[in-house]
Design an enzyme around this catalytic site. Sequence first.
Site, PDB file in Angstrom:
ATOM      1  N   GLU A  50     -10.036   2.385   3.886  1.00  0.00           N
ATOM      2  CA  GLU A  50     -10.367   2.241   2.186  1.00  0.00           C
ATOM      3  C   GLU A  50     -10.718   0.125   2.523  1.00  0.00           C
ATOM      4  OE1 GLU A  50      -8.253   2.953  -1.589  1.00  0.00           O
ATOM      5  OE2 GLU A  50      -7.509   3.261  -0.431  1.00  0.00           O
ATOM      6  N   HIS A  51      -8.989  -0.160   2.863  1.00  0.00           N
ATOM      7  CA  HIS A  51      -8.206  -1.509   2.576  1.00  0.00           C
ATOM      8  C   HIS A  51      -7.750  -1.834   3.523  1.00  0.00           C
ATOM      9  CE1 HIS A  51      -6.704   0.170  -1.334  1.00  0.00           C
ATOM     10  NE2 HIS A  51      -7.251  -0.572  -1.702  1.00  0.00           N
ATOM     11  N   GLN A  92       0.288  -1.069  -0.532  1.00  0.00           N
ATOM     12  CA  GLN A  92      -0.006   0.029   0.485  1.00  0.00           C
ATOM     13  C   GLN A  92       0.928   1.382   0.123  1.00  0.00           C
ATOM     14  OE1 GLN A  92      -3.516   0.449  -0.203  1.00  0.00           O
ATOM     15  NE2 GLN A  92      -2.769   2.237  -0.304  1.00  0.00           N
ATOM     16  N   HIS A 123     -52.187  20.552  -4.738  1.00  0.00           N
ATOM     17  CA  HIS A 123     -51.805  18.734  -4.233  1.00  0.00           C
ATOM     18  C   HIS A 123     -53.026  18.348  -3.620  1.00  0.00           C
ATOM     19  CE1 HIS A 123     -47.173  20.022  -4.212  1.00  0.00           C
ATOM     20  NE2 HIS A 123     -46.861  18.609  -4.056  1.00  0.00           N
ATOM     21  N   HIS A 159       2.099   3.216  -3.484  1.00  0.00           N
ATOM     22  CA  HIS A 159       1.423   3.491  -4.044  1.00  0.00           C
ATOM     23  C   HIS A 159       1.643   4.900  -4.363  1.00  0.00           C
ATOM     24  CE1 HIS A 159      -2.558   1.627  -5.508  1.00  0.00           C
ATOM     25  NE2 HIS A 159      -2.460   0.681  -4.620  1.00  0.00           N
ATOM     26  N   ASP A 195      -6.442  -5.943  -5.304  1.00  0.00           N
ATOM     27  CA  ASP A 195      -5.925  -4.302  -6.828  1.00  0.00           C
ATOM     28  C   ASP A 195      -6.320  -5.025  -7.946  1.00  0.00           C
ATOM     29  OD1 ASP A 195      -5.525  -2.616  -4.655  1.00  0.00           O
ATOM     30  OD2 ASP A 195      -3.695  -2.879  -5.139  1.00  0.00           O
TER      31      ASP A 195
END
Length: 426
Positions: free
Chosen positions: A322-323, A255, A415, A258, A356
């Site tokens: 996220e992960h 990770q 209405h 990245h 991924d």
Amino acid sequence: MEIIKYPSKRDWPALLTRPALDVTALFDTVRTVLDEVKEQGDAAVKRYEEKFDKVVLADLQVSEVEMRDADKLISEELKQAICQAKDNIEKFHASQSFTGQKIETTSGVTCWQKAVAIEKVGLYIPGGTAPLFSTVLMLAVPARIAGCREIVLCTPPDKEGKVHPAILFAAKVAGVNKIFKIGGIQAIASMAYGTQSVPKVYKIFGPGNQYVTAAKQLVSLKEVAIDMPAGPSEVEVIADETANPDFIAADFLSQAEHGADSQAMLVTASEGIVEDVVRAIQEQLDLLLRKEITEKALSHSRIIVLNNEQEVIDFTNQYAPEHLIIQTKNYRDIAGKIENAGSVFMGAYTPESAGDYASGTNHTLPTNGYAKAYSGVNLDSFIKKITFQEITSEGIRNLGGTIQIMAANEHLDAHRNAVTIRLKSL
């Protein structure tokens, strides 16, 4: 990399912080590019391609010749890998298909939903330091399954005006309709407003740098929908004394590589594993090609030791990663208690890199704590649901009084009259 042992809960908010990504400071620059592309179309796009990507382009769209050439430039091994990943992504996302049911809510009153594909979608695929051909699959495959009629892809070219052949091959097998050699802010602007070459789309997907993030935020205010708020990528690993330190380190670093603003976290109630994990991280780090980038990410990454498993679960649900990778002897039990996460990877043999690339789940996920409210990209991301209702004369008799009372009490006489006039006709 920080190591924090047994922090009190009042210290948790500081430990939950991510690397700061305030894109508002970029808005003036981004607005200038957006406005010029909106007004001048292709001419502005080409000018900014020369300025930012250092390339002079005669044509923005990737040609059929370039597509055929790309097919010859990548190995059969990579082609087979891309195709297998595509098949798995296709199977998983096809299983998410929506089937609406007609429901009679009151006798004579029938309601239902129909799923309709978003007609035109735009996909942004970064070039940058790595060609993210896997993201092409993650976005284009569900778009095609959903039935989107026009799938437009923008990605920055290299200085020779070429797009990485793996991106082009993945786009072909995934079913992309049109590919353009455009990067950054100008790519988002092209898809949001449309130019002489690039069709205007209704929703934009895909990751990018802080300028792309800012551009997506601005165009989403009134021009086009976007997939989700974006921030730097992140992972949290939950581990206990049964976990393999080398596996933890590998997940931590996969990770961190990245980008310099990525974040990795190890959260554990087993202090005894920390020393071995730190040693494994250093050993593996020294072998990485992207060591410099990874080291920068590690500078705001953390190992946190908590008192017990419940604290680990509570901390994780507040962090909303996220992960999330769970390497514990009771990983299924812990996974069942997770409420906030983008994607969960369970057990010793489930690395984040599987999601991924090729297991089938989507890797476009909410970051920066947005997993508390957002899902990752899925088939529904490319679909809108339209509601229908049909009321018979019996139905308006049964329901009309309720509608009249509610409308009158909201002081909306027209209405109420829309019902009254029908009841009088019966």
